[in-house]
Scaffold this motif. Structure first.
Motif, short mmCIF file in Angstrom:
data_model
loop_
_atom_site.label_atom_id
_atom_site.label_comp_id
_atom_site.label_asym_id
_atom_site.label_seq_id
_atom_site.Cartn_x
_atom_site.Cartn_y
_atom_site.Cartn_z
N TRP A 1 31.85 -4.46 -5.81
CA TRP A 1 32.73 -5.06 -6.50
C TRP A 1 33.69 -4.18 -7.38
CZ3 TRP A 1 33.02 -6.45 -12.10
CH2 TRP A 1 33.82 -7.68 -12.19
N ILE A 2 33.34 -3.29 -7.83
CA ILE A 2 33.87 -2.25 -8.66
C ILE A 2 34.95 -1.33 -7.68
CG2 ILE A 2 33.84 -0.32 -10.30
CD1 ILE A 2 33.01 -2.62 -11.72
N GLY A 3 34.00 -0.84 -6.72
CA GLY A 3 34.56 0.10 -5.99
C GLY A 3 35.76 -0.19 -4.98
N ILE A 4 35.80 -1.45 -4.22
CA ILE A 4 36.48 -1.92 -3.35
C ILE A 4 38.13 -1.63 -3.47
CG2 ILE A 4 37.41 -3.63 -2.06
CD1 ILE A 4 34.75 -4.26 -0.83
N PRO A 5 38.41 -2.20 -4.66
CA PRO A 5 40.05 -2.48 -5.09
C PRO A 5 40.59 -0.68 -5.23
CG PRO A 5 38.60 -3.52 -6.64
CD PRO A 5 37.66 -3.14 -5.73
N TYR A 6 39.71 0.00 -5.58
CA TYR A 6 39.88 1.26 -5.68
C TYR A 6 40.27 2.09 -4.35
CZ TYR A 6 39.85 5.92 -8.22
OH TYR A 6 40.16 7.34 -8.62
N LYS B 1 46.56 -7.60 -6.28
CA LYS B 1 46.64 -7.55 -7.66
C LYS B 1 45.54 -8.27 -8.11
CE LYS B 1 51.19 -7.22 -9.52
NZ LYS B 1 51.29 -6.05 -9.13
N ILE B 2 45.09 -9.19 -7.40
CA ILE B 2 43.80 -10.09 -7.75
C ILE B 2 42.61 -8.94 -7.62
CG2 ILE B 2 41.94 -11.50 -6.80
CD1 ILE B 2 44.28 -13.46 -6.11
N LEU B 3 42.41 -8.22 -6.59
CA LEU B 3 41.34 -7.20 -6.60
C LEU B 3 41.58 -6.22 -7.60
CD1 LEU B 3 41.33 -6.78 -2.51
CD2 LEU B 3 39.48 -7.64 -3.97
N VAL B 4 42.60 -5.72 -7.95
CA VAL B 4 42.86 -4.69 -9.04
C VAL B 4 42.39 -5.12 -10.20
CG1 VAL B 4 44.74 -3.57 -10.00
CG2 VAL B 4 44.51 -3.51 -7.65
N MET B 5 42.17 -6.24 -10.47
CA MET B 5 41.57 -6.54 -11.61
C MET B 5 40.42 -5.91 -12.30
SD MET B 5 42.99 -9.39 -13.22
CE MET B 5 41.71 -10.56 -13.95
N THR B 6 39.57 -5.48 -11.20
CA THR B 6 38.19 -4.86 -11.41
C THR B 6 38.57 -3.45 -12.25
OG1 THR B 6 37.95 -4.47 -9.46
CG2 THR B 6 36.56 -6.14 -10.39
N PHE C 1 48.65 -2.44 -16.81
CA PHE C 1 48.34 -1.97 -15.52
C PHE C 1 49.17 -2.46 -14.36
CE2 PHE C 1 45.46 -1.46 -11.75
CZ PHE C 1 45.02 0.27 -12.07
N MET C 2 49.02 -3.75 -14.40
CA MET C 2 49.86 -4.47 -13.33
C MET C 2 51.18 -3.84 -13.28
SD MET C 2 47.64 -6.44 -11.77
CE MET C 2 46.11 -7.10 -11.96
N CYS C 3 51.85 -3.68 -14.16
CA CYS C 3 53.28 -3.39 -14.44
C CYS C 3 53.34 -1.90 -13.92
CB CYS C 3 53.69 -3.33 -15.78
SG CYS C 3 53.94 -5.01 -16.44
N LEU C 4 52.41 -1.26 -14.21
CA LEU C 4 52.45 0.19 -13.85
C LEU C 4 51.66 0.71 -12.24
CD1 LEU C 4 52.37 2.02 -17.41
CD2 LEU C 4 54.25 1.34 -15.84
N GLN C 5 51.21 -0.52 -11.74
CA GLN C 5 50.34 -0.18 -10.70
C GLN C 5 51.06 0.62 -9.45
OE1 GLN C 5 48.87 -3.84 -9.19
NE2 GLN C 5 48.01 -3.01 -7.23
N TYR D 1 33.57 2.93 0.65
CA TYR D 1 34.69 3.35 1.29
C TYR D 1 34.90 2.78 2.62
CZ TYR D 1 36.89 7.46 3.79
OH TYR D 1 37.83 8.25 4.53
N VAL D 2 34.11 2.33 3.20
CA VAL D 2 34.17 1.53 4.53
C VAL D 2 34.78 0.12 4.26
CG1 VAL D 2 32.90 0.47 6.69
CG2 VAL D 2 32.54 3.01 5.76
N LEU D 3 34.25 -0.53 3.30
CA LEU D 3 34.57 -1.76 3.03
C LEU D 3 36.09 -1.91 2.21
CD1 LEU D 3 31.40 -3.64 1.84
CD2 LEU D 3 32.39 -3.72 3.96
N GLY D 4 36.26 -0.89 1.58
CA GLY D 4 37.63 -0.57 0.87
C GLY D 4 38.60 -0.51 1.99
#
Lengths: 291, 466, 443
Positions: free
Chosen positions: B328-333, B268-273, A273-277, B245-248
């Protein structure tokens, strides 16, 4: 001059708070994953430590027992992993092909029933997926794709309905100028040729996005997958198999093994995922704007 | 929504339909009256006219479809179709100690519907075949040339390329989505539950009984529970959508700020979820918040609290915890989406605001949010309907708990309609009520979409984007 | 060439159309076709084995049992054990050599659910806990025990275990264990006296340890039955519930409910009965199946006892009660008499004295077989000893509707939440409502 330094100072203070906030957020976001990783190194062997729930994070002794358990053949973990990988791979390939075809037809061609089809699919999408599980199960059973045949069965069901997920991809095709198509058509190229040699090569980001999303889906699917496997251990995917370690009472003290299994699933997917982010962001952003 | 728009274009859809039907019947009559022998035989043997006019490719295609449909109906279609009215009458019996299974109501309903669709397909292909034959006849009559087989074949990759590439996806959606949905809608009108489980027992039509049950407000009726669950579903989706939405957007702005370094790292850290499968991360988080989980454990150990915080056992707290975990799940998106879109906001808007002395908060409220809301309106709508059916978060975190005697049908305080439906299907095999709930979910989703969709400015003109 | 193809195509179409018309309009061919047509989809449901066997029986004499595959579903930890025992079984029965056996790990809860969802795809022989019995019978997922074997089963097993396999007067399943009950595991170093609940809770609170008590349907009766309440259901022969005998809405019921609330209000209290998920506990009410896990955690401080007594809000002392139940082995309805015979024999064997003892040796499941129960090894087991001591105060688990378990879980939810601040009148009203719901499940 004085004003500028005060501005700078102000900005520095602002930045400082921003960094504090960001670090705090990062800690919150990473904490569960850190915990998961740590627990996966706690041995389940009673002589060393204990595999159930405990009230501390860092294991007293680090051990690879859980990973050894997963891969030494005592369970079918490798088989489950492979099943999931096969499902994800095929779903990813076929879904992408189907989504591209549907999107192209809906974006570029004007045929009778086009708007009706789009509306109809939109309405179909409003029915909850779980509603039809029992029916899908018996449909698959009729063609022998449950239990031992669960892996192809899951691929079939997932691929069959994938046409409905055309929104993002169609939105992308809509942004490719139609004039390009027209020019090629005047030169005598058929629709198929235009699609294969012009549209597709220009759609790399959306192809990768579609394939990536399709690839990640099956790793989380446990509800329908457990329905279709119907107790046939060899047909489980990782999610179904590991879900049992957490919820079924027969598996006491499997918590750390669950964590280890989870890490094994999460690491490759996260790296991929990170690679294709970049492409993922492009896809979701495009999708969000187009709706 | 299809009906809606059709009624906008035509004044009276019913009259319109019958008008079209009448016209069609008239044309069929005309086709027969004016038809030559080839066209007339096509009334019975599909594609006959085409084959004898040399267009064997399309003719054979039509014929093959006819042969297949007739084979299907004869081999078992009609058998099931004829039992559709009763859903089977032959009960399962015992012969000595062995079991002789009778009619299987489930398969009768399933294949009966399939056979019904096959009949409709037959009529459609028949009509298509007549049209084709008439067109060919008229072309010849006018002294023009018919297309060749090669042209037919080529058109599949050019003029009719849509049909080629859509055939498989449409069939797939029909068999694995449309048919099952029609089937489950039918189940809502039957008594298919644990006590009427095929093949050992028959189930049958019961009319509106299940719907009456859903709206009966007595002690055993589902009415009160349904309303409670529905209300929480709507509230949950509202919070889950807008807070995220707002927090994101806020987090995206924070990371985008000038002078912040390591932008990629934070993202990248946030996107882990997003990357880590939810059944791993959410199950772990659910244990984390348990009354004997790590969070309570450490708070107790440090002496910050005396008794464990009932994250999952107190209904209000459980709801709040779910919404918080969902952040926690929604913000990164949303952070990812917002990052892309924020770049598009014209910088001079901010400049002039800054000159006017606007605070960052004012700029956020008056520039960023309105812009984002306009651009992502339809997306918010899909997010909302998606959250109405957000199974994973609820199921993996609480499984609907805490339960209470005030709710019937095994529903808990944090159950959404979708998780309640799941419980009914899996735990209670109460398919009749599950089907009714499913239909309700659809109605709620459709109604909200319809109302909001009409209000959105940015979706009116689809062609305009091209 | 073209003409020939055309001719072939035409011929096919004609045949197709005529056949179509024939069965559509004409009455004569239809009945002839129908049986064949109905058989085709039915046959595909069966395992290949089932379709083969009828052919075999035609020519067979009594010694030939044909061939096929028999699927067995048991809990994960006895899969290997069951495989071994089945090997022994097939070695002892050469006449069944045509059959192959598949053992799959399906937990007892899932097994019942799956069997009900789709009995034809389910296992031929499967283990399940007693509370699933009526559900399985109503859904048509259980075959009666072979009448020839009933006397043997009844004679060799404890009376309570046999009763557990019955709906009405019919025996539907073979008793496999008689250890489906619960008692107290505790930490000797923390709890000085395990005989009173108040003492245990006080010790746990003082030591900052937890006490795990499950308050859902199967466990909450420990309180209700303890104060002398009853809850039983009568069934008819088909497994339908005809009558509910319950007196929870009474002073006795109120005492039990208030005791549960008091327990749940303790800082030491944690809900749950699965040792693997429990954290930092000094006491847990659980069954024999978790003995190994508890031993791992408590080590030398491991101890077992019967459930404690408690002093109710009325000042009287009550002994905690509970269910005693069994795990059963069932056979699904079969369409082939030979296969049914093999299943009968296999199930009988898997629940025989010898196998029950071996199972105890392997995984410490307490036998239901009388001789096995009397054996020295079983008598010496600490957990089983505590359980049998507790069994003196318990009630044999009869048949309960599925709705009971769901509803009882809701009560447990309320006990840990809204009931904590409820007045006596509210609690009485809640008990009335609870009782009314429980009664509504019997029609």
């Amino acid at each position: 001059m004085a004003r500028q330094t005060s501005m700078k100072k102000k900005r520095a203070v602002g930045n400082f708070f921003s960094y504090v906030l960001l670090i705090l957020i990062s800690l919150i976001w990473l904490f569960p994953f850190f915990g998961l990783l740590m627990q996966s190194f706690r041995s389940y062997d009673p002589a060393v430590e204990y595999g159930g729930m405990v009230d501390y994070i860092i294991p007293h002794t680090f051990s690879l027992d859980n990973y050894r358990f997963l891969f030494d053949g005592g369970t079918n973990y490798l088989r489950w992993y492979l099943n999931t990988f096969i499902i994800a791979l095929f779903v990813s390939i076929f879904n992408t092909i189907i989504v591209l075809c549907v999107s192209y037809a809906l974006s570029r061609m004007r045929f009778k029933g086009r708007t009706f089809l789009m509306r109809f699919w939109l309405i179909l999408g409003m029915f909850p997926g779980f509603l039809t599980m029992i029916c899908l199960y018996f449909l698959l059973k009729q063609v022998g794709l449950t239990q031992a045949g669960a892996v192809p069965g899951l691929i079939l069901v997932s691929v069959a309905s994938s046409g409905m997920g055309y929104y993002v991809c169609k939105g992308y095709f809509d942004t490719i100028p139609k004039a390009l198509d027209e020019a090629a058509r005047i030169d005598g190229a058929s629709r198929a040729r235009v699609f294969l040699t012009m549209t597709l090569p220009m759609s790399k980001p959306i192809i990768i996005y579609t394939a990536l999303v399709a690839f990640m889906g099956p790793w989380c699917d446990y509800v329908f997958a457990s329905y279709v496997a119907f107790g046939h251990d060899k047909s489980y995917n990782v999610a179904v198999a590991m879900q049992r370690w957490m919820v079924v009472g027969d598996y006491q003290g499997y918590f750390t093994r669950f964590c280890a299994g989870g890490v094994c699933v999460a690491v490759p997917i996260t790296i991929l995922f990170m690679c294709l982010q970049k492409y993922y962001v492009e896809g979701v952003t495009g999708g969000a704007v187009k709706g | 929504m299809a009906n809606e728009s059709r009624s906008q274009t035509k004044k009276n859809p019913v009259a319109g339909f019958f008008g079209a039907l009448g016209k069609d019947l008239k044309e069929i009559g005309l086709t027969f009256k004016e038809g030559d022998w080839k066209t007339r035989i096509s009334f019975v043997i599909f594609g006959f006219g085409s084959i004898f006019r040399g267009l064997w490719l399309r003719g054979a295609g039509l014929l093959a479809v006819e042969a297949f449909l007739i084979w299907f109906e004869c081999s078992f279609g009609f058998e099931y179709l004829s039992k559709l009215g009763t859903l089977g009458t032959v009960a399962t019996t015992k012969k000595g100690r062995t079991t002789v299974y009778g009619d299987n109501s489930f398969l009768i309903l399933l294949f009966g519907l399939l056979a019904l669709f096959a009949v409709l397909a037959f009529i459609y292909v028949w009509r298509l075949n007549l049209k084709v034959s008439r067109r060919e006849q008229l072309t010849l009559k006018a002294g023009k040339k018919l297309p060749r087989n090669r042209d037919d074949w080529k058109s599949l990759f050019d003029g009719h390329f849509d049909k080629t590439i859509m055939a498989l996806p449409v069939t797939g959606v029909f068999v694995f989505t449309v048919l099952p949905i029609v089937f489950m809608i039918c189940v809502a009108f039957t008594n298919y539950d644990a006590n009427h489980q095929p093949p050992s027992n028959l189930f049958t039509w019961v009319g509106l009984e299940n719907f009456k049950n859903l709206f009966s407000f007595g002690t055993a009726g589902f009415g009160g529970t349904f309303m409670t669950v529905l209300l929480w579903t709507l509230i949950w989706a509202l919070f889950a959508t807008f807070i995220d939405y707002v927090l994101g957007i806020a987090v995206a702005i924070l990371i985008n700020m000038k002078g912040i370094r390591f932008k990629k790292l934070w993202r990248k850290i946030l996107v882990m979820t997003i990357a880590v499968p939810q059944f791993v991360s959410l199950l772990y988080v659910s244990k984390l918040f348990a009354s004997d989980g790590l969070i309570n454990g450490y708070l107790l150990k440090w002496g910050w609290i005396d008794t464990a915080i009932p994250f999952w056992t107190n209904p209000t707290l459980a709801k709040i915890t779910i919404i918080v975990v969902n952040i926690w799940i929604g913000i990164p998106y949303l952070m990812l989406i917002a990052t892309g879109l924020l770049m598009n906001i014209p910088e001079d808007l901010y400049e002039s605001a800054r000159i006017d002395g606007a605070s960052p908060w004012q700029m956020f409220r008056h520039i960023t949010m309105p812009y984002m809301l306009f651009v992502t309106g339809p997306f918010l709508l899909t997010q909302y309907t998606g959250n109405l059916n957000n199974f994973n978060v609820i199921f993996l975190l609480t499984q609907g708990a805490p339960k209470t005697g005030n709710l019937v049908g095994g529903a808990g305080r944090t159950d959404l309609l979708i998780t309640w439906l799941y419980k009914m299907t899996i735990n209670d095999t109460n398919y009749r009520m599950a089907a009714v709930i499913g239909i309700m979910v659809f109605i709620v989703t459709a109604a909200i979409s319809l109302v909001v969709y009409q209000m959105l400015p940015s979706v009116k003109d689809e062609e305009g984007f091209q | 060439m073209k003409k020939k193809i055309l001719a072939v195509l035409l011929a096919t179409a004609m045949v197709g159309t005529m056949a179509g018309c024939g069965s559509e309009g004409g009455e004569t061919p239809a009945p002839a076709e129908t049986p064949a047509a109905t058989e085709t989809p039915a046959a595909t449901e069966e395992t290949p084995a089932a379709t083969e066997t009828p052919a075999a029986t035609d020519t067979a004499d009594t010694a030939d049992f044909g061939s096929g595959e028999i699927k067995v579903w048991v809990a994960e930890n006895v899969v290997d054990f069951t495989k071994e025992q089945i090997d022994n079984f097939s070695a002892a029965h050469p006449e069944y050599s045509g059959y192959t056996y598949v053992v799959e790990a399906v937990g007892e809860g899932d097994a019942a659910g799956n069997m009900i969802t789709d009995v034809t795809a389910g296992a031929d022989i499967f283990g399940f806990a007693q509370d699933q019995l009526t559900r399985l019978v109503t859904a048509g997922a259980l075959e009666e025990v072979n009448p020839d074997y009933v006397p043997t089963v009844e004679a060799e097993n404890a009376a309570g275990a046999v009763a557990a396999g019955k709906v009405g007067d019919t025996l539907y399943a073979y008793p496999m264990t008689a250890d489906n009950g619960y008692f107290l595991y505790y930490d000797k170093s923390v709890i000085s006296d395990p005989s009173t609940l108040e003492g245990i809770v006080a010790d746990c609170e003082a030591a900052g340890k937890s006490i795990y008590v499950d308050l859902t349907g199967w466990y909450q009766v420990a309180f209700f039955f303890g104060t002398g309440c009853t809850l039983t259901y009568d069934t008819d022969d088909s497994g339908a519930f005809t009558k509910c005998n319950v007196d929870y809405a009474s002073d006795k019921g109120l005492v039990a409910l208030k005791e549960m609330i008091e327990l749940a209000s303790s800082t030491a209290f944690q809900p749950g009965s699965s040792a693997g998920d429990a954290v930092n506990y000094a006491a847990i009410i659980d069954g024999t199946w978790d003995a190994g896990t508890v031993k791992d955690v408590l080590g030398d401080n491991y101890a077992c006892a019967k459930l404690p007594t408690f002093t109710g809000s009325d000042g009287n002392t009550y002994q905690m009660s509970g269910f005693n139940g069994c795990k059963l082995l069932g056979i699904k309805p079969q369409e082939d008499a030979n296969k049914l015979q093999v299943c009968d024999d296999l199930a009988l064997y898997l629940t025989s004295e010898e196998v029950q003892l071996a199972r105890f040796e392997a995984v410490q499941w307490g036998p239901s077989n009388l001789n096995a129960q009397a054996s020295e090894a079983v008598q010496a087991n600490e957990a089983l000893a505590a359980l049998s001591e507790q069994f003196a105060f318990t009630v044999p688990q009869g048949n309960y509707p599925g709705d009971y378990w769901t509803r009882a879980e809701s009560l447990a939810g309320d006990v840990q939440d809204s009931f904590k601040s409820a007045s006596d009148d509210d609690l009485k009203a809640a008990l009335e409502a609870y009782q009314a719901d429980l009664q509504s499940y019997a029609k």
